[in-house]
Design a protein around this motif. Structure first.
Motif, PDB file in Angstrom:
ATOM      1  N   LYS A 429       0.859  -1.121  -0.094  1.00 23.51           N
ATOM      2  CA  LYS A 429      -0.025  -0.064  -0.047  1.00 23.51           C
ATOM      3  C   LYS A 429       0.719   1.191  -0.011  1.00 23.51           C
ATOM      4  O   LYS A 429       0.326   2.432  -0.167  1.00 23.51           O
ATOM      5  N   GLN A 430       2.010   1.108   0.225  1.00 22.85           N
ATOM      6  CA  GLN A 430       2.933   2.396   0.001  1.00 22.85           C
ATOM      7  C   GLN A 430       3.055   3.063  -1.235  1.00 22.85           C
ATOM      8  O   GLN A 430       3.259   4.039  -1.440  1.00 22.85           O
ATOM      9  N   ARG A 431       2.524   2.350  -2.332  1.00 24.46           N
ATOM     10  CA  ARG A 431       2.442   2.598  -3.662  1.00 24.46           C
ATOM     11  C   ARG A 431       1.457   3.732  -3.807  1.00 24.46           C
ATOM     12  O   ARG A 431       1.442   4.554  -4.628  1.00 24.46           O
ATOM     13  N   PHE A 432       0.603   3.858  -2.751  1.00 28.23           N
ATOM     14  CA  PHE A 432      -0.484   5.032  -2.897  1.00 28.23           C
ATOM     15  C   PHE A 432      -0.052   6.276  -2.259  1.00 28.23           C
ATOM     16  O   PHE A 432      -0.803   7.299  -2.367  1.00 28.23           O
ATOM     17  N   LEU A 433       0.924   6.236  -1.842  1.00 23.37           N
ATOM     18  CA  LEU A 433       1.551   7.655  -1.205  1.00 23.37           C
ATOM     19  C   LEU A 433       2.060   8.458  -2.192  1.00 23.37           C
ATOM     20  O   LEU A 433       2.742   8.183  -3.303  1.00 23.37           O
ATOM     21  N   LYS A 434       1.643   9.733  -2.216  1.00 26.51           N
ATOM     22  CA  LYS A 434       2.085  10.877  -3.153  1.00 26.51           C
ATOM     23  C   LYS A 434       3.365  11.034  -3.055  1.00 26.51           C
ATOM     24  O   LYS A 434       4.395  11.458  -3.929  1.00 26.51           O
ATOM     25  N   HIS A 435       4.010  11.192  -1.770  1.00 31.08           N
ATOM     26  CA  HIS A 435       5.566  11.485  -1.413  1.00 31.08           C
ATOM     27  C   HIS A 435       6.124  10.978  -0.076  1.00 31.08           C
ATOM     28  O   HIS A 435       4.790  10.556   0.866  1.00 31.08           O
ATOM     29  N   ASN A 436       7.159  10.949   0.238  1.00 34.77           N
ATOM     30  CA  ASN A 436       7.555  10.665   1.609  1.00 34.77           C
ATOM     31  C   ASN A 436       7.221  11.795   2.580  1.00 34.77           C
ATOM     32  O   ASN A 436       6.948  13.081   2.255  1.00 34.77           O
ATOM     33  N   THR A 437       7.032  11.294   3.888  1.00 36.39           N
ATOM     34  CA  THR A 437       6.924  12.114   4.842  1.00 36.39           C
ATOM     35  C   THR A 437       7.924  13.333   5.256  1.00 36.39           C
ATOM     36  O   THR A 437       9.232  12.836   5.312  1.00 36.39           O
ATOM     37  N   LEU A 465      -0.296  11.893   1.442  1.00 36.50           N
ATOM     38  CA  LEU A 465      -1.317  11.070   1.414  1.00 36.50           C
ATOM     39  C   LEU A 465      -2.038  10.769   0.077  1.00 36.50           C
ATOM     40  O   LEU A 465      -2.919  10.180  -0.088  1.00 36.50           O
ATOM     41  N   GLY A 466      -1.986  12.016  -0.834  1.00 33.94           N
ATOM     42  CA  GLY A 466      -2.371  11.687  -1.904  1.00 33.94           C
ATOM     43  C   GLY A 466      -4.099  11.797  -1.964  1.00 33.94           C
ATOM     44  O   GLY A 466      -4.458  12.890  -1.293  1.00 33.94           O
ATOM     45  N   ASP A 467      -4.767  10.807  -2.620  1.00 29.77           N
ATOM     46  CA  ASP A 467      -6.019  10.940  -2.814  1.00 29.77           C
ATOM     47  C   ASP A 467      -6.618  10.077  -1.751  1.00 29.77           C
ATOM     48  O   ASP A 467      -7.673  10.117  -1.612  1.00 29.77           O
ATOM     49  N   GLY A 468      -6.042   9.724  -0.959  1.00 30.57           N
ATOM     50  CA  GLY A 468      -6.417   8.960   0.436  1.00 30.57           C
ATOM     51  C   GLY A 468      -6.237   7.418   0.250  1.00 30.57           C
ATOM     52  O   GLY A 468      -6.828   6.743   1.130  1.00 30.57           O
ATOM     53  N   LYS A 469      -5.948   6.942  -0.972  1.00 34.85           N
ATOM     54  CA  LYS A 469      -6.329   5.514  -0.988  1.00 34.85           C
ATOM     55  C   LYS A 469      -5.241   4.659  -0.033  1.00 34.85           C
ATOM     56  O   LYS A 469      -5.774   3.449   0.559  1.00 34.85           O
ATOM     57  N   TYR A 470      -4.401   5.149   0.425  1.00 36.57           N
ATOM     58  CA  TYR A 470      -3.304   4.771   1.598  1.00 36.57           C
ATOM     59  C   TYR A 470      -4.150   4.459   2.990  1.00 36.57           C
ATOM     60  O   TYR A 470      -3.957   3.578   3.672  1.00 36.57           O
ATOM     61  N   VAL A 477      -3.429   8.291   9.492  1.00 32.89           N
ATOM     62  CA  VAL A 477      -2.801   9.373   9.758  1.00 32.89           C
ATOM     63  C   VAL A 477      -3.144  10.713   9.066  1.00 32.89           C
ATOM     64  O   VAL A 477      -3.658  10.430   8.070  1.00 32.89           O
ATOM     65  N   THR A 478      -2.886  11.881   9.714  1.00 35.78           N
ATOM     66  CA  THR A 478      -3.275  12.897   8.926  1.00 35.78           C
ATOM     67  C   THR A 478      -2.435  14.092   9.401  1.00 35.78           C
ATOM     68  O   THR A 478      -1.588  13.881  10.285  1.00 35.78           O
ATOM     69  N   SER A 479      -1.869  14.946   8.351  1.00 39.83           N
ATOM     70  CA  SER A 479      -0.830  15.973   8.723  1.00 39.83           C
ATOM     71  C   SER A 479      -1.325  16.677  10.064  1.00 39.83           C
ATOM     72  O   SER A 479      -2.430  16.789  10.210  1.00 39.83           O
ATOM     73  N   SER A 480      -0.257  17.159  10.545  1.00 39.19           N
ATOM     74  CA  SER A 480      -0.405  17.930  11.768  1.00 39.19           C
ATOM     75  C   SER A 480       0.554  18.867  12.185  1.00 39.19           C
ATOM     76  O   SER A 480       1.497  19.066  11.620  1.00 39.19           O
ATOM     77  N   TYR A 481      -0.022  19.628  13.396  1.00 37.68           N
ATOM     78  CA  TYR A 481       0.976  20.524  14.260  1.00 37.68           C
ATOM     79  C   TYR A 481       1.254  19.972  15.502  1.00 37.68           C
ATOM     80  O   TYR A 481       0.306  19.624  16.163  1.00 37.68           O
ATOM     81  N   SER A 482       2.492  19.967  16.027  1.00 37.53           N
ATOM     82  CA  SER A 482       2.531  19.643  17.396  1.00 37.53           C
ATOM     83  C   SER A 482       3.323  20.817  18.093  1.00 37.53           C
ATOM     84  O   SER A 482       3.899  21.655  17.492  1.00 37.53           O
ATOM     85  N   PHE A 483       3.037  21.056  19.452  1.00 36.89           N
ATOM     86  CA  PHE A 483       3.465  22.153  20.279  1.00 36.89           C
ATOM     87  C   PHE A 483       3.865  21.506  21.507  1.00 36.89           C
ATOM     88  O   PHE A 483       2.973  20.892  22.218  1.00 36.89           O
TER      89      PHE A 483
END
Length: 561
Positions: A429-437, A465-470, A477-483
């Protein structure tokens, strides 16, 4: 009755309990110093055994030890909806509404909770002359238990179509049983899903101080993976004939009635055939034309009745067989499986300092290995015991810098790149990733006085995450901010206490997609005239909205000997 086999979704084995943003599979919160200031790759400290191992060579001579304990709490939240165009303008167009879903948009909310009461780690180093001998241990992936006490959308979608499919069969039920069946208006089920994932990492390595400005590091981390997953779907029910009925029992009772009716019809057929044979024998023996004709007519009448009763018995028996098959498809199902595997991650590091600047880099190679199923129970027949699944750990390139603004004030920045697309995952399923983290980190430290240092930091994590197939409802997971914010407090001549708190603010990711639910099998005539049996499906339109929460409180003790 024909519909898809109800099963725990195949993505069960992908379920993870990640405790901190840091690539798709990696925990980077290995020290409390990180929790209060994420940009630690360019800093020099005992936490550098993980973040900047080359820089540890610049610490004072002797032993340095860091003990860390963290409490982690997470939630995973999914708002899911789906519609079936084939059921447009009927109560079954938005199936989730039949089991508590929102009446306006057909959506339903699901929440999973994950907690790690104690997440431990330690780093230790012994510096002698130009050498630094180092060891570290932590949970570099996973670390807790995640539970969905009310199941997941992928489970429920298969159940939600049952009322519509039952209602399609009600006329057949009524005909075969000779009784009126009222429509199904709702459904329910009990579903549970829990997962544990642990990646124990033991790191060993050596740093060498080439001169007062430059040091290098070489080492490796031994990774031992242990995962355990448990799930079930039980008590699949629907409101039929005005009562909420367990469908396994409902289909079973109807099948029993049909079996009894088929047996009665078959008995009638046998009796009628016996009578037909008797009259036929008398007709054959009769010499009077009138009597012979009457006897032959009676024989024909009983023979026709026998044939009709036999045909009815076969039709009713076929209905019973279908109901028995349907009963098996809605029975309670359970999965209990664990996985184990191991792999070794080579690690390289470099640190260079000049004036008020310090620069550092760390590279962790992608770790290739598999994990093996140890299956105790699998009613889905998807997790064969002994089967190996790819479970690579992505490589990491970490870059960092620190600048000393004042003697008591430092600012830091960092960048992490995770090579997720090079790491093999289940079903590739890594093939569904648009780019690396990618991660961008920044922090600041201020020595208020010789006893107390306070710091704060932020981290931006961007997933490809691209179109979300992953993404799936079992692993997302979703992109985030941490503090983060915290302090280092001198509690003894050679000891410092670290305390910190950080939280992660996750964005929402909306995944829209079309799919199909299998509702049985049908005969299809091919262009060449041959007939094949293929799955019969219903097209669906689906929406999943994913987000999470993450809160971590930590305390640690650094000791120099």
């Amino acid at each position: 009755m024909k519909y898809q086999k109800t099963a725990l979704a195949a993505l069960l084995l992908a379920m993870a309990t990640s405790t901190q943003a840091g690539g798709l599979l990696t925990n980077t919160n290995q020290n409390i110093a990180f929790n209060r200031n994420f940009a630690r790759v360019g800093a020099i400290g005992i936490d550098g055994v993980y973040f900047n191992p080359a820089g540890v060579a610049f610490l004072d001579q002797g032993f340095h030890l860091s003990l860390n304990f963290q409490n982690v709490y997470q939630t995973r939240q999914i708002t899911s909806a789906f519609s079936i165009p084939a059921f447009a303008n009927t109560p079954y167009e938005y199936p989730f509404t039949l089991n508590g879903g929102d009446k306006t948009d057909g959506s339903k909310f699901y929440e999973g909770k994950a907690s790690v009461p104690i997440l431990p780690s330690f780093q230790v180093a012994y510096n002698k002359d130009k050498w630094s001998f180092q060891a570290g241990f932590g949970l570099t992936g996973g670390g807790g238990k995640a539970s969905f006490n009310e199941g997941l959308p992928s489970f429920e979608r298969q159940i939600a179509i049952l009322p519509a499919l039952i209602n399609q069969q009600l006329p057949t039920f009524s005909t075969l049983l000779g009784q009126q069946e009222t429509p199904a208006t709702s459904y329910s089920m009990q579903s549970y899903m829990s997962g544990h994932q642990y990646n124990f990492g033991l790191q060993l390595g050596v740093a060498y101080k080439i001169n007062e400005n430059l040091s290098v590091f070489g080492g490796a981390r031994f990774n031992y993976i242990y995962n355990k997953y448990e799930g079930n779907i039980t008590n699949i029910s629907a409101d039929v004939n005005g009562n909420n009925q367990n469908l396994y029992e409902y289909f079973g009772s109807k099948a029993k009635l049909l079996t009894e009716k088929a047996a009665a019809l078959q008995a009638q057929a046998v009796a009628a055939k016996t009578q037909a044979d008797a009259y036929q024998a008398q007709a054959n023996a009769a010499t009077d034309p009138t009597a012979k004709a009457q006897l032959q007519a009676a024989a024909n009448q009983y023979a026709a009745g026998a044939q009709q009763a036999s045909a009815g018995a076969k039709m009713v028996s076929a209905g019973a067989d279908k109901l028995n098959s349907s009963k098996e498809l809605v029975k309670d199902r359970y999965v209990e499986v664990s996985q184990r595997g191991w792999g070794i991650t080579p690690i390289l590091g470099i640190d260079y300092r000049t004036g008020k600047w310090n620069f550092a880099a760390r590279y962790e190679f992608t770790t290739k290995f598999n994990i093996e199923n140890n299956t105790k129970r699998d009613d889905t027949q998807k997790y064969e015991n002994g089967v190996n699944t790819p479970n690579d750990i992505p490589g990491i390139l970490a870059l960092g810098a620190q600048y000393e603004v004042l003697k008591n004030l430092r600012v830091m920045a960092g960048y992490n790149h995770y090579f997720d697309k090079d790491a093999r995952m289940d079903n590739n399923k890594q093939r569904f990733l648009k780019h690396n983290t990618q991660e961008f980190l920044a922090g600041v430290e201020w020595d208020i006085n010789p006893t107390v240092t306070v710091s704060a930091g932020g981290q931006r994590t961007l997933y490809g995450l691209g179109d979300g197939k992953y993404l799936t409802d079992l692993s997302f997971v979703t992109s985030s901010y941490s503090f983060g914010v915290g302090a280092k407090i001198k509690v003894a001549k050679n000891a410092h206490l670290n305390v910190a708190y950080f939280f992660t603010n996750y964005s929402k990711f909306t995944k829209n997609y079309e799919d199909a639910i299998t509702i049985g099998r049908e005969q299809v005539t091919q262009p060449d005239g041959t007939i094949s049996v293929q799955p019969k499906t219903l097209a669906t339109k689906n929406t999943d909205i994913f987000t999470r929460t993450n809160k971590v409180l930590g305390v640690g003790l650094d000791i120099d000997f």
